[in-house]
Design a protein around this motif. Structure first.
Motif, PDB file in Angstrom:
ATOM      1  N   LEU A  71       0.851  -1.194   0.000  1.00 51.45           N
ATOM      2  CA  LEU A  71       0.000   0.000   0.000  1.00 51.45           C
ATOM      3  C   LEU A  71       0.885   1.241   0.000  1.00 51.45           C
ATOM      4  O   LEU A  71       1.800   1.345   0.813  1.00 51.45           O
ATOM      5  CB  LEU A  71      -0.893   0.033   1.243  1.00 51.45           C
ATOM      6  N   PRO A  72       0.618   2.178  -0.911  1.00 54.29           N
ATOM      7  CA  PRO A  72       1.435   3.393  -0.930  1.00 54.29           C
ATOM      8  C   PRO A  72       1.041   4.327   0.210  1.00 54.29           C
ATOM      9  O   PRO A  72      -0.078   4.259   0.728  1.00 54.29           O
ATOM     10  CB  PRO A  72       1.093   4.024  -2.283  1.00 54.29           C
ATOM     11  N   HIS A  73       1.972   5.193   0.592  1.00 53.58           N
ATOM     12  CA  HIS A  73       1.641   6.248   1.547  1.00 53.58           C
ATOM     13  C   HIS A  73       0.734   7.219   0.795  1.00 53.58           C
ATOM     14  O   HIS A  73       1.151   7.804  -0.209  1.00 53.58           O
ATOM     15  CB  HIS A  73       2.904   6.944   2.051  1.00 53.58           C
ATOM     16  N   PRO A  74      -0.523   7.392   1.236  1.00 59.64           N
ATOM     17  CA  PRO A  74      -1.471   8.164   0.432  1.00 59.64           C
ATOM     18  C   PRO A  74      -1.248   9.673   0.475  1.00 59.64           C
ATOM     19  O   PRO A  74      -0.711  10.222   1.429  1.00 59.64           O
ATOM     20  CB  PRO A  74      -2.825   7.818   1.042  1.00 59.64           C
ATOM     21  N   VAL A  75      -1.700  10.307  -0.590  1.00 61.95           N
ATOM     22  CA  VAL A  75      -1.809  11.754  -0.684  1.00 61.95           C
ATOM     23  C   VAL A  75      -3.237  12.074  -0.269  1.00 61.95           C
ATOM     24  O   VAL A  75      -4.184  11.451  -0.767  1.00 61.95           O
ATOM     25  CB  VAL A  75      -1.563  12.225  -2.142  1.00 61.95           C
ATOM     26  N   ARG A  76      -3.441  13.004   0.648  1.00 61.63           N
ATOM     27  CA  ARG A  76      -4.793  13.378   1.085  1.00 61.63           C
ATOM     28  C   ARG A  76      -5.279  14.546   0.231  1.00 61.63           C
ATOM     29  O   ARG A  76      -4.573  15.542   0.070  1.00 61.63           O
ATOM     30  CB  ARG A  76      -4.796  13.765   2.560  1.00 61.63           C
ATOM     31  N   HIS A  77      -6.469  14.388  -0.345  1.00 65.08           N
ATOM     32  CA  HIS A  77      -7.033  15.421  -1.208  1.00 65.08           C
ATOM     33  C   HIS A  77      -8.552  15.323  -1.134  1.00 65.08           C
ATOM     34  O   HIS A  77      -9.103  14.255  -1.384  1.00 65.08           O
ATOM     35  CB  HIS A  77      -6.530  15.203  -2.640  1.00 65.08           C
ATOM     36  N   SER A  83      -8.041   9.376   0.294  1.00 68.22           N
ATOM     37  CA  SER A  83      -6.680   8.839   0.315  1.00 68.22           C
ATOM     38  C   SER A  83      -6.363   8.389  -1.102  1.00 68.22           C
ATOM     39  O   SER A  83      -6.978   7.447  -1.613  1.00 68.22           O
ATOM     40  CB  SER A  83      -6.583   7.647   1.267  1.00 68.22           C
ATOM     41  N   LEU A  84      -5.421   9.082  -1.738  1.00 68.76           N
ATOM     42  CA  LEU A  84      -5.084   8.820  -3.131  1.00 68.76           C
ATOM     43  C   LEU A  84      -3.650   8.319  -3.246  1.00 68.76           C
ATOM     44  O   LEU A  84      -2.763   8.786  -2.514  1.00 68.76           O
ATOM     45  CB  LEU A  84      -5.218  10.107  -3.959  1.00 68.76           C
ATOM     46  N   ALA A  85      -3.418   7.408  -4.176  1.00 68.77           N
ATOM     47  CA  ALA A  85      -2.057   6.953  -4.447  1.00 68.77           C
ATOM     48  C   ALA A  85      -1.278   8.103  -5.067  1.00 68.77           C
ATOM     49  O   ALA A  85      -1.823   8.869  -5.869  1.00 68.77           O
ATOM     50  CB  ALA A  85      -2.080   5.762  -5.406  1.00 68.77           C
ATOM     51  N   PRO A  86       0.012   8.246  -4.712  1.00 67.49           N
ATOM     52  CA  PRO A  86       0.840   9.268  -5.358  1.00 67.49           C
ATOM     53  C   PRO A  86       0.903   9.006  -6.863  1.00 67.49           C
ATOM     54  O   PRO A  86       0.745   7.858  -7.310  1.00 67.49           O
ATOM     55  CB  PRO A  86       2.208   9.098  -4.710  1.00 67.49           C
TER      56      PRO A  86
END
Length: 185
Positions: free
Chosen positions: A110-116, A120-123
């Motif tokens: 699991l990637p460290h997500p980008v919050r937007h 929780s979105l994958a980089p």
């Protein structure tokens, strides 16, 4: 619009909303609608793209990360084809299955997500490669990878490194396409 426009039925029950109220509001012509199993849209209007993403994440549960084209579009990458599906990564331990427009994939990476927008979105490197591994059309594959590189979100070399770190399944075509995007020296 707030993140409360999409709710899990379990969360409504935990907040004290009785089952009969939930059922009444979800009847045809009611104020709410079921968009996925256990997930409601608290509006009678068709869901927006953002609401569809919120519903997909609510369905997939805690720890899930939206990836692929949906994650890229949510992060501002334009001109990408919309398949209508939302690709969501879930922890290996979860056993939910894909449903309707939600494609679930279990992963140990699991990637460290980008919050937007509360999502929780994958980089971008992970999101584009998750999409590329499933793209059968060579022209669309090139367009997809080139769009992320042109937007300056990552380089072709970074994408090749990310490919090396993950599963080898479905990487031959993206790898060949990325080699054409490497700067010539």
């Amino acid at each position: 619009m707030t993140s409360e426009d999409v709710m899990r039925v379990a969360d409504l029950r935990a907040a004290g909303v009785p089952n009969h109220v939930i059922e009444a509001r979800c009847r045809p012509g009611g104020r709410w609608q079921r968009v996925l199993p256990g997930v409601l849209l608290l509006s009678p209007e068709p869901p927006t793209d953002l609401q569809r993403l919120r519903a997909a994440q609510a369905y997939a549960g805690p720890g899930s990360v939206i990836t692929g084209v949906a994650a890229l579009r949510a992060q501002g990458v334009r001109g990408l084809p919309d398949s209508g599906r939302v690709h969501v990564l879930q922890p290996e331990s979860q056993r939910l299955t894909s449903y309707d427009y939600v494609f679930l994939e279990r992963t140990s990476r699991l990637p460290h997500p980008v919050r937007h927008h509360g999502l929780s979105l994958a980089p971008p490197p992970r999101a584009v490669l998750d999409a590329a591994r499933r793209e059968p059309n060579p022209l669309r594959l090139h367009h997809l990878l080139a769009a992320v590189v042109r937007a300056g979100l990552c380089t072709a070399q970074v994408l090749l490194t990310e490919l090396d770190a993950g599963s080898r399944r479905g990487t031959a075509a993206p790898r060949a396409t990325l080699r054409t995007l490497l700067p010539t020296t």
